[in-house]
Design a protein around this motif. Structure first.
Motif, mmCIF file in Angstrom:
data_model
loop_
_atom_site.group_PDB
_atom_site.id
_atom_site.type_symbol
_atom_site.label_atom_id
_atom_site.label_comp_id
_atom_site.label_asym_id
_atom_site.label_seq_id
_atom_site.Cartn_x
_atom_site.Cartn_y
_atom_site.Cartn_z
ATOM 1 N N GLY A 14 2.646 -5.485 3.823
ATOM 2 C CA GLY A 14 1.838 -6.184 2.822
ATOM 3 C C GLY A 14 0.338 -5.935 2.929
ATOM 4 O O GLY A 14 -0.436 -6.475 2.139
ATOM 5 N N GLY A 16 -1.293 -3.360 2.213
ATOM 6 C CA GLY A 16 -1.797 -2.577 1.078
ATOM 7 C C GLY A 16 -1.711 -1.086 1.336
ATOM 8 O O GLY A 16 -2.466 -0.303 0.748
ATOM 9 N N LYS A 17 -0.760 -0.663 2.165
ATOM 10 C CA LYS A 17 -0.611 0.778 2.463
ATOM 11 C C LYS A 17 -0.245 1.562 1.195
ATOM 12 O O LYS A 17 -0.857 2.573 0.886
ATOM 13 C CB LYS A 17 0.493 1.006 3.520
ATOM 14 C CG LYS A 17 0.225 0.349 4.853
ATOM 15 C CD LYS A 17 1.352 0.571 5.837
ATOM 16 C CE LYS A 17 2.645 -0.153 5.491
ATOM 17 N NZ LYS A 17 2.549 -1.616 5.437
ATOM 18 N N THR A 18 0.771 1.080 0.478
ATOM 19 C CA THR A 18 1.228 1.810 -0.706
ATOM 20 C C THR A 18 0.125 1.857 -1.767
ATOM 21 O O THR A 18 -0.124 2.907 -2.368
ATOM 22 C CB THR A 18 2.485 1.136 -1.297
ATOM 23 O OG1 THR A 18 3.449 1.018 -0.253
ATOM 24 C CG2 THR A 18 3.073 1.934 -2.435
ATOM 25 N N THR A 19 -0.537 0.727 -1.969
ATOM 26 C CA THR A 19 -1.620 0.682 -2.958
ATOM 27 C C THR A 19 -2.745 1.618 -2.527
ATOM 28 O O THR A 19 -3.343 2.325 -3.347
ATOM 29 C CB THR A 19 -2.145 -0.769 -3.092
ATOM 30 O OG1 THR A 19 -1.025 -1.652 -3.142
ATOM 31 C CG2 THR A 19 -2.977 -0.943 -4.337
ATOM 32 N N ASN A 163 -8.739 -3.935 3.941
ATOM 33 C CA ASN A 163 -8.445 -3.799 2.510
ATOM 34 C C ASN A 163 -8.684 -5.141 1.796
ATOM 35 O O ASN A 163 -8.968 -6.148 2.427
ATOM 36 C CB ASN A 163 -6.981 -3.335 2.360
ATOM 37 C CG ASN A 163 -6.628 -2.993 0.932
ATOM 38 O OD1 ASN A 163 -7.482 -2.630 0.131
ATOM 39 N ND2 ASN A 163 -5.354 -3.106 0.586
ATOM 40 N N LYS A 164 -8.544 -5.132 0.490
ATOM 41 C CA LYS A 164 -8.608 -6.334 -0.360
ATOM 42 C C LYS A 164 -9.975 -7.015 -0.293
ATOM 43 O O LYS A 164 -10.063 -8.246 -0.367
ATOM 44 C CB LYS A 164 -7.491 -7.323 0.010
ATOM 45 C CG LYS A 164 -6.111 -6.671 0.128
ATOM 46 C CD LYS A 164 -4.966 -7.648 0.250
ATOM 47 C CE LYS A 164 -3.648 -6.925 0.514
ATOM 48 N NZ LYS A 164 -2.479 -7.753 0.564
ATOM 49 N N ASP A 166 -12.024 -7.083 -2.458
ATOM 50 C CA ASP A 166 -12.277 -7.720 -3.762
ATOM 51 C C ASP A 166 -11.968 -9.209 -3.718
ATOM 52 O O ASP A 166 -12.399 -9.968 -4.578
ATOM 53 C CB ASP A 166 -11.434 -7.026 -4.856
ATOM 54 C CG ASP A 166 -9.961 -7.002 -4.517
ATOM 55 O OD1 ASP A 166 -9.187 -7.743 -5.136
ATOM 56 O OD2 ASP A 166 -9.559 -6.265 -3.604
ATOM 57 N N ALA A 194 -8.272 -1.306 -2.408
ATOM 58 C CA ALA A 194 -7.365 -0.265 -2.915
ATOM 59 C C ALA A 194 -7.087 -0.459 -4.395
ATOM 60 O O ALA A 194 -6.996 0.508 -5.141
ATOM 61 C CB ALA A 194 -6.068 -0.271 -2.117
ATOM 62 N N HIS A 273 6.550 -9.692 3.281
ATOM 63 C CA HIS A 273 6.461 -8.988 2.010
ATOM 64 C C HIS A 273 7.698 -9.292 1.171
ATOM 65 O O HIS A 273 8.801 -9.195 1.661
ATOM 66 C CB HIS A 273 6.387 -7.474 2.257
ATOM 67 C CG HIS A 273 5.685 -6.768 1.146
ATOM 68 N ND1 HIS A 273 5.081 -5.543 1.293
ATOM 69 C CD2 HIS A 273 5.481 -7.125 -0.140
ATOM 70 C CE1 HIS A 273 4.526 -5.183 0.150
ATOM 71 N NE2 HIS A 273 4.773 -6.125 -0.732
HETATM 72 N N1 LIG Z 1 -6.517 -8.147 -4.196
HETATM 73 C C1 LIG Z 1 -5.992 -7.023 -3.712
HETATM 74 N N2 LIG Z 1 -4.663 -6.915 -3.548
HETATM 75 C C2 LIG Z 1 -4.182 -5.768 -3.033
HETATM 76 C C3 LIG Z 1 -5.029 -4.683 -2.672
HETATM 77 N N3 LIG Z 1 -4.236 -3.701 -2.176
HETATM 78 C C4 LIG Z 1 -2.960 -4.140 -2.238
HETATM 79 N N4 LIG Z 1 -2.940 -5.400 -2.754
HETATM 80 C C5 LIG Z 1 -1.754 -6.215 -3.009
HETATM 81 O O1 LIG Z 1 -1.116 -6.506 -1.766
HETATM 82 C C6 LIG Z 1 0.301 -6.503 -1.922
HETATM 83 C C7 LIG Z 1 0.921 -5.538 -0.941
HETATM 84 O O2 LIG Z 1 0.492 -4.222 -1.259
HETATM 85 P P1 LIG Z 1 1.320 -2.939 -0.816
HETATM 86 O O3 LIG Z 1 0.475 -1.765 -1.145
HETATM 87 O O4 LIG Z 1 2.678 -2.992 -1.367
HETATM 88 O O5 LIG Z 1 1.362 -3.167 0.765
HETATM 89 P P2 LIG Z 1 2.182 -2.392 1.906
HETATM 90 O O6 LIG Z 1 3.355 -3.245 2.236
HETATM 91 O O7 LIG Z 1 1.239 -2.317 3.065
HETATM 92 O O8 LIG Z 1 2.539 -1.051 1.372
HETATM 93 C C8 LIG Z 1 0.560 -6.126 -3.384
HETATM 94 O O9 LIG Z 1 0.726 -7.310 -4.125
HETATM 95 C C9 LIG Z 1 -0.703 -5.438 -3.787
HETATM 96 O O10 LIG Z 1 -0.976 -5.509 -5.161
HETATM 97 C C10 LIG Z 1 -6.432 -4.817 -2.892
HETATM 98 O O11 LIG Z 1 -7.249 -3.943 -2.652
HETATM 99 N N5 LIG Z 1 -6.862 -6.026 -3.405
#
Ligand SMILES: Nc1nc2c(ncn2[C@@H]2O[C@H](COP(=O)(O)OP(=O)(O)O)[C@@H](O)[C@H]2O)c(=O)[nH]1
Ligand SMILES: [Mg+2]
Length: 366
Positions: A14, A16-19, A163-164, A166, A194, A273
């Motif tokens: 969660g 934000g790796k994929t994002t 990350n995040k 914002d 991201a 997640h």
């Molecule tokens: N506010 C915000 N949310 C983010 C950001 N990057 C990812 N997220 C949110 O965090 C959650 C997990 O992101 P995801 O990329 O799936 O995480 P992963 O499990 O590490 O691959 C999702 O709901 C994304 O939309 C960011 O830069 N800002």
């Protein structure tokens, strides 16, 4: 040195790796680079893979085990990409509950497979809310082994990517970056968003160029690491949603995920997640939530209607897998009966990940 660069972007579930991978891929492609992506999970049916493909990316996946324990399969996918798409950069996302990546992926690749890819420094993405709770305020709702795993992931990073940002004020960003700098001395730290693409170029510049991984030695207690892995119940569900009439799929996904989230919250189980992807011939949607006290977030809503939708759900919760399955199915059934929906071809994989058994674990600099 191989021509293809391999950028590994790790971090907890969660974070934000994929994002981040999507954002980094878009940036690199804009710079004229060919980019391939490899995703990874213990089970099959990955929301991340579908999400990245639907976003126009070239993606292969390693399922059924993490990169560290299936390095041959990881290398096969890298080979496949380098033979077919010939990317200049491959972005790889390891499972969010994995650590010890330097010893189990970086060093083995450098030692045995250096001709295939050139490794860039290891980035570890971190969610501000998680680092605040688990390390700064120390009021984690996860079991302590999971907190241990989270810290180990950050310890081996070459670059810690907060990350995040914002979601933070600039003072909050500064104070978390200061905390990370003090705690992980000598590690590069960068704040990014991201979703907004903020500071992605700076991050790309940090990991591109001549820099190599410091390949830090990580002292990992595999018993605690294994306990952390096994604390997280893992569930992947797929099926076809069939409704008698046109369905507002966004509302259905929202209601179902919220009902599941409430069940976890009411029983004291923290979500790492929970994500869902739905698709039909006209459109797709993806929603996600990474904690019980967070709102469901849509990466994309579906604009089209339809009475049939393929659905994939991936859940990782600090709960026994049997209970995870019970709560999730209850939430699904409640919302399905409200709207007179059936799910056909329902398939559920639900398990507790086993002890990590990496094929290679190299701790010296041979
Ligand atoms: N506010 C915000 N949310 C983010 C950001 N990057 C990812 N997220 C949110 O965090 C959650 C997990 O992101 P995801 O990329 O799936 O995480 P992963 O499990 O590490 O691959 C999702 O709901 C994304 O939309 C960011 O830069 N800002
Ligand atoms: Mg992911």
């Amino acid at each position: 040195m191989a021509d293809t660069q391999l950028i590994v972007i790790g971090g907890f579930l969660g974070a934000g790796k994929t994002t981040s991978i999507l954002s980094m891929a878009k940036y690199l492609m804009k710079e004229g680079k060919r980019v391939g992506i490899v995703t990874n999970d213990q089970a099959s049916g990955l929301v991340d893979t579908y999400f990245l493909k639907s976003s126009g990316m070239s993606v292969l996946e390693v399922t059924g085990g993490c990169f560290c324990c299936n390095i041959e399969r990881f290398l096969e996918k890298i080979h496949e990409l380098t033979n077919e798409e010939k990317p200049e950069v491959i972005l790889a996302e390891p499972v969010g509950s994995c650590t010890d990546l330097i010893a189990t992926i970086f060093k083995p690749i450098k030692k045995n497979f250096n001709s295939i890819v050139t490794l860039r420094p290891l980035s570890v993405v971190v969610d501000p809310k998680r680092i605040k709770r688990l390390m700064m305020e120390k009021n984690s709702s996860f079991h302590s082994e999971i907190n241990y795993l989270f810290t180990k992931q950050l310890e081996e990073a070459d670059v810690i990517v907060l990350n995040k940002i914002d979601t933070l004020s600039s003072d909050e960003t500064d104070s978390i970056i200061k905390f990370i700098n003090d705690k992980f001395k000598g590690t590069e730290v960068i704040g990014v968003s991201a979703v907004e693409g903020k500071n992605i170029e700076r991050w790309a510049n940090i990991i591109a160029g001549d820099r190599i991984s410091a390949e830090k030695f990580l002292d990992v207690n595999y018993d605690i690491y294994a306990d952390a892995e096994s604390r997280l119940g893992w569930l992947n569900l797929s099926g076809m949603i069939c409704c008698e009439k046109e369905l507002d799929i966004n509302s259905f996904i929202y209601e179902f995920m919220n009902a599941a989230k409430d069940k976890f919250e009411n029983n004291g189980y923290e979500i790492a997640h929970l994500k869902a992807y739905v698709v039909n011939e006209k459109d797709w949607a993806k929603a996600s939530v990474t904690s019980v006290d967070e709102e469901i977030y849509f990466n994309k809503r579906a604009d089209a209607d339809g009475d049939k939708w393929n659905i994939i759900v991936n859940a990782r919760v600090d709960i026994a897998p049997e209970n995870l399955q019970t709560h999730l199915k209850e939430a699904l059934n409640e919302k399905m009966s409200d709207l007179k929906i059936n799910i056909e071809q329902l398939s559920i994989q639900c398990f507790r990940p086993g002890r990590p058994t990496p094929k290679y674990r190299i701790h010296d600099n041979m």
